[in-house]
Design an enzyme around this catalytic site. Structure first.
Site, PDB file in Angstrom:
ATOM      1  N   ASP A 137       2.894   4.895  -5.479  1.00 31.43           N
ATOM      2  CA  ASP A 137       2.123   6.122  -5.267  1.00 31.43           C
ATOM      3  C   ASP A 137       2.987   7.334  -5.601  1.00 31.43           C
ATOM      4  O   ASP A 137       3.733   7.840  -4.781  1.00 31.43           O
ATOM      5  CB  ASP A 137       1.649   6.195  -3.814  1.00 31.43           C
ATOM      6  CG  ASP A 137       0.848   7.463  -3.537  1.00 31.43           C
ATOM      7  OD1 ASP A 137       0.723   8.296  -4.456  1.00 31.43           O
ATOM      8  OD2 ASP A 137       0.353   7.612  -2.408  1.00 31.43           O
TER       9      ASP A 137
ATOM     10  N   ASP B 219       0.856  -1.195   0.000  1.00 33.09           N
ATOM     11  CA  ASP B 219       0.000   0.000   0.000  1.00 33.09           C
ATOM     12  C   ASP B 219       0.894   1.247   0.000  1.00 33.09           C
ATOM     13  O   ASP B 219       1.806   1.364   0.829  1.00 33.09           O
ATOM     14  CB  ASP B 219      -0.863  -0.042   1.277  1.00 33.09           C
ATOM     15  CG  ASP B 219      -1.995   0.971   1.272  1.00 33.09           C
ATOM     16  OD1 ASP B 219      -2.447   1.357   0.173  1.00 33.09           O
ATOM     17  OD2 ASP B 219      -2.442   1.356   2.372  1.00 33.09           O
TER      18      ASP B 219
ATOM     19  N   GLU C 267      -1.311   5.845  -8.794  1.00 33.92           N
ATOM     20  CA  GLU C 267      -2.259   6.871  -8.312  1.00 33.92           C
ATOM     21  C   GLU C 267      -2.075   8.173  -9.072  1.00 33.92           C
ATOM     22  O   GLU C 267      -0.961   8.624  -9.324  1.00 33.92           O
ATOM     23  CB  GLU C 267      -2.073   7.120  -6.805  1.00 33.92           C
ATOM     24  CG  GLU C 267      -3.036   8.182  -6.279  1.00 33.92           C
ATOM     25  CD  GLU C 267      -3.184   8.200  -4.747  1.00 33.92           C
ATOM     26  OE1 GLU C 267      -2.986   7.146  -4.119  1.00 33.92           O
ATOM     27  OE2 GLU C 267      -3.504   9.273  -4.213  1.00 33.92           O
TER      28      GLU C 267
ATOM     29  N   SER D  92     -13.045   4.520   4.370  1.00 32.25           N
ATOM     30  CA  SER D  92     -13.714   4.117   5.616  1.00 32.25           C
ATOM     31  C   SER D  92     -14.949   4.974   5.854  1.00 32.25           C
ATOM     32  O   SER D  92     -14.984   6.152   5.489  1.00 32.25           O
ATOM     33  CB  SER D  92     -12.761   4.244   6.812  1.00 32.25           C
ATOM     34  OG  SER D  92     -11.930   3.103   6.892  1.00 32.25           O
TER      35      SER D  92
HETATM   36  P1  13P Z   1      -9.151   4.894   5.392  1.00 33.19           P
HETATM   37  O1  13P Z   1      -8.274   5.735   6.251  1.00 33.19           O
HETATM   38  O2  13P Z   1     -10.375   5.632   4.972  1.00 33.19           O
HETATM   39  O3  13P Z   1      -9.493   3.592   6.043  1.00 33.19           O
HETATM   40  O4  13P Z   1      -8.342   4.569   4.044  1.00 33.19           O
HETATM   41  C1  13P Z   1      -7.384   3.541   4.025  1.00 33.19           C
HETATM   42  C2  13P Z   1      -6.543   3.568   2.793  1.00 33.19           C
HETATM   43  O5  13P Z   1      -6.818   4.234   1.799  1.00 33.19           O
HETATM   44  C3  13P Z   1      -5.343   2.733   2.797  1.00 33.19           C
HETATM   45  O6  13P Z   1      -4.569   2.889   1.635  1.00 33.19           O
HETATM   46  O1  G3H Z   2      -3.264   4.914   3.703  1.00 31.21           O
HETATM   47  C1  G3H Z   2      -2.853   4.650   4.814  1.00 31.21           C
HETATM   48  C2  G3H Z   2      -3.279   3.435   5.538  1.00 31.21           C
HETATM   49  O2  G3H Z   2      -4.376   3.704   6.394  1.00 31.21           O
HETATM   50  C3  G3H Z   2      -2.125   2.850   6.279  1.00 31.21           C
HETATM   51  O3  G3H Z   2      -1.796   3.625   7.383  1.00 31.21           O
HETATM   52  O4  G3H Z   2       0.539   4.254   6.884  1.00 31.21           O
HETATM   53  O5  G3H Z   2      -0.379   4.386   9.232  1.00 31.21           O
HETATM   54  O6  G3H Z   2       0.060   2.169   8.173  1.00 31.21           O
HETATM   55  P1  G3H Z   2      -0.285   3.616   7.949  1.00 31.21           P
HETATM   56 ZN    ZN Z   3      -4.593   4.855   0.846  1.00 36.25          ZN
END
Ligand code: 13P
Ligand code: G3H
Ligand code: ZN
Length: 309
Positions: free
Chosen positions: A104, A82, A134, A214
Site C-alpha cells: 500500500d 493487508d 493501491e 463494510s
Molecule cells: P471496512 O473497515 O469497511 O471493513 O474495510 C476493511 C478493509 O478495507 C481492510 O483492508
Molecule cells: O484496513 C484495515 C483493516 O480493517 C484492518 O484493521 O489495521 O486495525 O487490523 P487493523
Molecule cells: Zn483496507
C-alpha cells in the site's frame, strides 16, 4: 491442499461478475467462523492479515491457524497481507508462505509508489506470489493512520493504466468513495461509479479491489449499543452498491468492520445475559457463530461467490 493464490479466483469472479470476500483475521474464532461459512456455501476465500493482526497474534500462530483451516475445510484459501506498508513487510510475508501481499503505497508520491510496488512485484512473482497495489487514497482509519475526508483522493483512471503497466501488479485497489471503519459517509452514501466504469473499461479483464466495503449493518450496531456500547451514527456502504461494483470488474471486496460489529455484539449480549458464566468458550463461541452467520450472508446475498468452488 495447499494455500492458493488469487489468480484463478479473480479470473472466474471477473467472468461471472461476482466478487471474492477478503476478510480480516486476528484469532482462531474469527478464522473458524469465516472458513466454516465458506465451506458450507462452497466459496473460495481470501483471509487477510494486517500489520496490527501480526502484532496482536504473532504471524506464526496466524499462519498455522490458516493452514489448519485449509486442512479442515477443503476450501480454496489465499493468505494475504493487508496494507503492507514497506517492501520489507511484504518480503517477510512472502518468505513466511503468504500467497498474496498488498503493498500500500497510496500515501507515497506517485513515482515512489510505482518504484516500491515494482520491487515487491519482482520479488513476489519470482516466488509464485501475487501482489495487490493501491492508487488513490481512502478516507478513514487503518491501524493508527487516520486520513481525513479532505485528504482522500479518488483514483485517476489514466494513471491507473500507467501504474498497472509499469508495476505489473496483479490487482489494484482503487478509491471511489469507500473508506475504512464504521463512519464512511457524512451524508448520503455515494460511490463514483462513472470513475469505476472508466477504470474498468481502460483495464479490461483486470481485477479491481474495493477496500472499506463494510455495510455497518444497523442491527449489529444496535446490538452492540443495547448491551452497553456507545457507537453513534455509524454508516457504511449499502449492499446493493457493492453488488453493482462487482459487475464493473471489482473482484475483491474487503470486509472487517462488519465482522467486528457482529462478534462484539454477540459477545456483549452473551456476557450480559449470562452474568455468572466465566467460561471463555461460551462467549467466544457465540462470537464465532456470529462471524459465521455474517460471512454466509455476505457471500450469498452480497458477493455472489457461493457455489463456485
Ligand atoms: P471496512 O473497515 O469497511 O471493513 O474495510 C476493511 C478493509 O478495507 C481492510 O483492508
Ligand atoms: O484496513 C484495515 C483493516 O480493517 C484492518 O484493521 O489495521 O486495525 O487490523 P487493523
Ligand atoms: Zn483496507
Amino acid at each position: 491442499m495447499p494455500l492458493v493464490t488469487t489468480t484463478e479466483m479473480f479470473k472466474k469472479a471477473y467472468e461471472g461478475k461476482y466478487a471474492i470476500g477478503a476478510f480480516n483475521v486476528n484469532n482462531m474464532e474469527i478464522i473458524q467462523g469465516i472458513v466454516e461459512a465458506a465451506a458450507e456455501v462452497k466459496s473460495p476465500l481470501i483471509l487477510q492479515v494486517s500489520a496490527g493482526a501480526r502484532k496482536y497474534a504473532n504471524p506464526t500462530y496466524l499462519k498455522k491457524l490458516v493452514e489448519a483451516a485449509v486442512i479442515e475445510s477443503g476450501v480454496d484459501i489465499a493468505l494475504h497481507l493487508d496494507h503492507g506498508e514497506s517492501f520489507e513487510i511484504c518480503k517477510q510475508c512472502i518468505d513466511d508462505g503468504f500467497t498474496s501481499v498488498m503493498f500500500d503505497g497510496s500515501a507515497l508520491p506517485y513515482e515512489e509508489n510505482v518504484a516500491v510496488t515494482k520491487q515487491v512485484v519482482e520479488y513476489a512473482h519470482a516466488r509464485g506470489v501475487v501482489v495487490e497495489a493501491e492508487l488513490g487514497k481512502l478516507a478513514g482509519v487503518e491501524d493508527e493512520v487516520n486520513v481525513s475526508a479532505e485528504d482522500a483522493t479518488y483514483t485517476d483512471p489514466a494513471q491507473a493504466v500507467d501504474f498497472v503497466k509499469r508495476t505489473g501488479c496483479d490487482s489494484l485497489a482503487i478509491a471511489i468513495g469507500t473508506s475504512h471503519g464504521a463512519y464512511k459517509f457524512k451524508g448520503e452514501p455515494k460511490l463514483d461509479y462513472a470513475r469505476l466504469e472508466k477504470i474498468s473499461n481502460l483495464l479490461p479483464g483486470y481485477p479491481l479491489v474495493l477496500h472499506g466495503a463494510s455495510t455497518v449493518i444497523k442491527e449489529f450496531v444496535d446490538m452492540c449499543n443495547e448491551y452497553g456500547g456507545d457507537i453513534p451514527g455509524a454508516q457504511g456502504v449499502p449492499e446493493d452498491m457493492l453488488k453493482k461494483a462487482a459487475t464493473y470488474g471489482v473482484c475483491k471486496i474487503n470486509i472487517d468492520t462488519d465482522l467486528r460489529l457482529a462478534m462484539t455484539g454477540a459477545i456483549r449480549k452473551n456476557l450480559i445475559d449470562n452474568p455468572s458464566n466465566f467460561d471463555p468458550r461460551k462467549y467466544l463461541g457465540e462470537g464465532r457463530t456470529a462471524i459465521k452467520d455474517m460471512v454466509k450472508h455476505k457471500i450469498v446475498d452480497v458477493l455472489g461467490s457461493n457455489n463456485t468452488l
